[in-house]
Enzyme design. Structure first.
Site, short mmCIF file in Angstrom:
data_model
loop_
_atom_site.label_atom_id
_atom_site.label_comp_id
_atom_site.label_asym_id
_atom_site.label_seq_id
_atom_site.Cartn_x
_atom_site.Cartn_y
_atom_site.Cartn_z
CG HIS A 38 -0.21 0.05 2.53
ND1 HIS A 38 0.35 1.20 3.05
CD2 HIS A 38 0.04 -0.92 3.45
CE1 HIS A 38 0.92 0.96 4.21
NE2 HIS A 38 0.74 -0.34 4.49
CD GLU B 271 2.24 -5.53 7.78
OE1 GLU B 271 2.32 -6.74 7.48
OE2 GLU B 271 3.00 -4.65 7.32
#
EC number: 3.1.3.63
Length: 495
Positions: free
Chosen positions: A61, A135
């Site tokens: 990202h 994550e």
């Protein structure tokens, strides 16, 4: 520019390796027992079988609000993209625009999903959220500024920094859990019927996806860098008999910005760096009428590639250049050196630079690998130790050990900043990457390098510590001659 001649002993050794008349370079092969062995499984060993080839592009990202604040994010879902992060995602969209991806898997966390939405844009198919792409779970660390984590958790935080693979918190081993999740993700990604799949996720989980696909364990956490909106490309090729696919990391961490820009490696400052620069493209032996490919000069494309690489490296104050004695590598290195030493005239530095340039015989490569008729993978996987090609590859591998040690010696174990550029054929640079990662010869087929590409390795703990691979096979600096991330596998030329 200072060009040092090889020592008499090295020159004599090189002469013994050559046939009379300058034909093929032959390197003495050690016995199989002398080759290092690694406890790692073979690349792709734990992956499900495939029926057809598949390319997977991993993207991290864009910059998030907590990235900018230096806050530990983990799998929390509070931060969002900053304006810089949105801009990075848009650059990635343009970089990937020509690819007709069949599917896009994404982490459900807002910073990743928004990045995926920007890249995916107006495509018809829906994004595929996968919770295992979130994550790394960092439990009590999440939400803390990094200095707060250090103050509150002391020894535990130091373990997270120094020995992440064995780090535990709140009764969990986060990195081990992450590797298990990555393996689960591959089962679903590779089961998708699409031939080209985009995955948008996070730093740590993308590291785990790259490493686990290659059969590398948790000790490789923070070794394969993933920058904001950096793209990594993995090619999976089905094997006869339905076994696990062959895996090749076509490139690692191709970023919207320059890969040699100043910054940290895995969050740590570094003063030592090796830049592996692949020589430019060469004329073939039929064109120049000689039997030894080591004599092949750069063709026009190769000249342009060497100039583009020199321009990219102009913003780096290079201390030394080591190159193969072969013509194409030497000419590429000379171009880089001349541009470096003209930095003041070109407005890149206020004073002239002095660059030490040396030929290193251990960077030579056999003529058998100067052509592209057979890939390193085909040779390495042939399994027939009596094959001359396999013997030659084995010789190259043994030779790369001395070459890698010579590079580490050149870095110098002190506090000074030192940037070393190494110029050679893609084949020797592949071996050096494997040496850096402490892998076996079998792994040479698991990486890909193009003519004119660069790969960057940082040493936050100095040359005696582990190298952190910042990127491999970066070609964006070549402009219109760059190798697109999204080229089709049907035309993807192997060595």
């Amino acid at each position: 520019m200072l060009l040092l001649a090889p020592s008499p002993a090295a020159a004599a050794a090189a002469a013994r390796r050559r046939k009379v008349g300058g034909s093929a370079l032959r390197v003495r092969c050690s016995s199989v027992r002398e080759l290092e062995r690694s406890p790692n499984p073979r690349p792709g060993e734990r992956l499900p079988p495939l029926r057809e080839a598949k390319r997977v592009v991993l993207v991290r990202h864009g910059q998030s609000t907590w990235n900018a604040e230096g806050r530990i994010q983990g799998s929390s879902d509070i931060s969002v993209l900053t304006p810089k992060g949105e801009s990075q995602a848009e650059t990635s969209r343009l970089m990937l625009l020509s690819d007709s991806f069949d599917a896009c898997f994404t982490s459900p966390l807002a910073r990743s999903r928004r990045t995926a939405e920007i890249i995916w844009a107006d495509r018809d198919d829906d994004l595929i959220p996968d919770s295992d792409l979130r994550e790394i779970d960092l439990y009590s660390f999440q939400g803390l500024l990094k200095n707060e984590g250090k103050e509150r958790y002391g020894v535990i935080y130091r373990q997270w920094q120094k020995n992440a693979a064995n780090f535990s918190i709140d009764g969990h081993y986060p990195v081990r859990e992450l590797w298990d999740r990555a393996q689960n993700c591959w089962e679903r990604i590779l089961a998708h019927e699409g031939k080209s799949v985009l995955v948008v996720a996070h730093n740590a989980v993308n590291q785990a996806l790259v490493a686990s696909s290659l059969g590398l364990g948790t000790e490789y956490f923070r070794i394969l860098l993933q920058s904001n909106c950096g793209a990594s490309v993995l090619d999976f090729t089905p094997q006869a008999g339905g076994g696990p696919p062959a895996v090749c990391l076509n490139r690692l961490n191709q970023t919207p910005n320059s890969p040699v820009a100043s910054g940290s490696s895995a969050g740590r400052k570094t003063s030592k760096r090796i830049i592996l620069a692949c020589q430019g493209a060469t004329q073939n032996s039929a064109e120049i009428g000689v039997s030894g490919m080591g004599y092949a000069p750069l063709n026009m494309l190769g000249i342009i590639q060497s100039q583009k690489t020199a321009e990219l490296l102009l913003d780096q104050k290079v201390n030394g250049i080591l190159c193969s004695p072969q013509v194409a590598a030497f000419d590429t290195a000379t171009t880089i050196c001349e541009v470096q030493e003209a930095a003041d005239c070109l407005g890149a530095d206020c004073v002239p630079r002095y660059v030490e340039m040396k030929k290193l015989l251990e960077l030579e490569i056999d003529d058998a690998f100067q052509t592209k008729q057979k890939s390193f993978g085909e040779i390495a996987q042939s399994g027939w130790l009596g094959s001359m090609e396999y013997k030659t590859l084995e010789g190259l591998w043994n030779q790369s050990k001395a070459a890698w040690q010579a590079l580490l010696n050149e870095l110098q174990d002190d506090t000074s900043e030192r940037i070393l550029v190494v110029v050679g054929h893609p084949g020797i640079n592949l071996a050096l990457i494997c040496r850096c990662l402490d892998l076996t010869m079998d792994y040479m087929s698991s990486f890909h390098l193009d003519d004119g590409s660069i790969s960057v390795i940082d040493f936050p703990d100095g040359p005696k510590g582990r190298g952190v691979v910042r990127c491999t096979n970066y070609t964006a600096h070549l402009g219109r001659w760059s190798i697109p991330i999204t080229r089709t596998m049907e035309t993807d030329e192997e060595f």
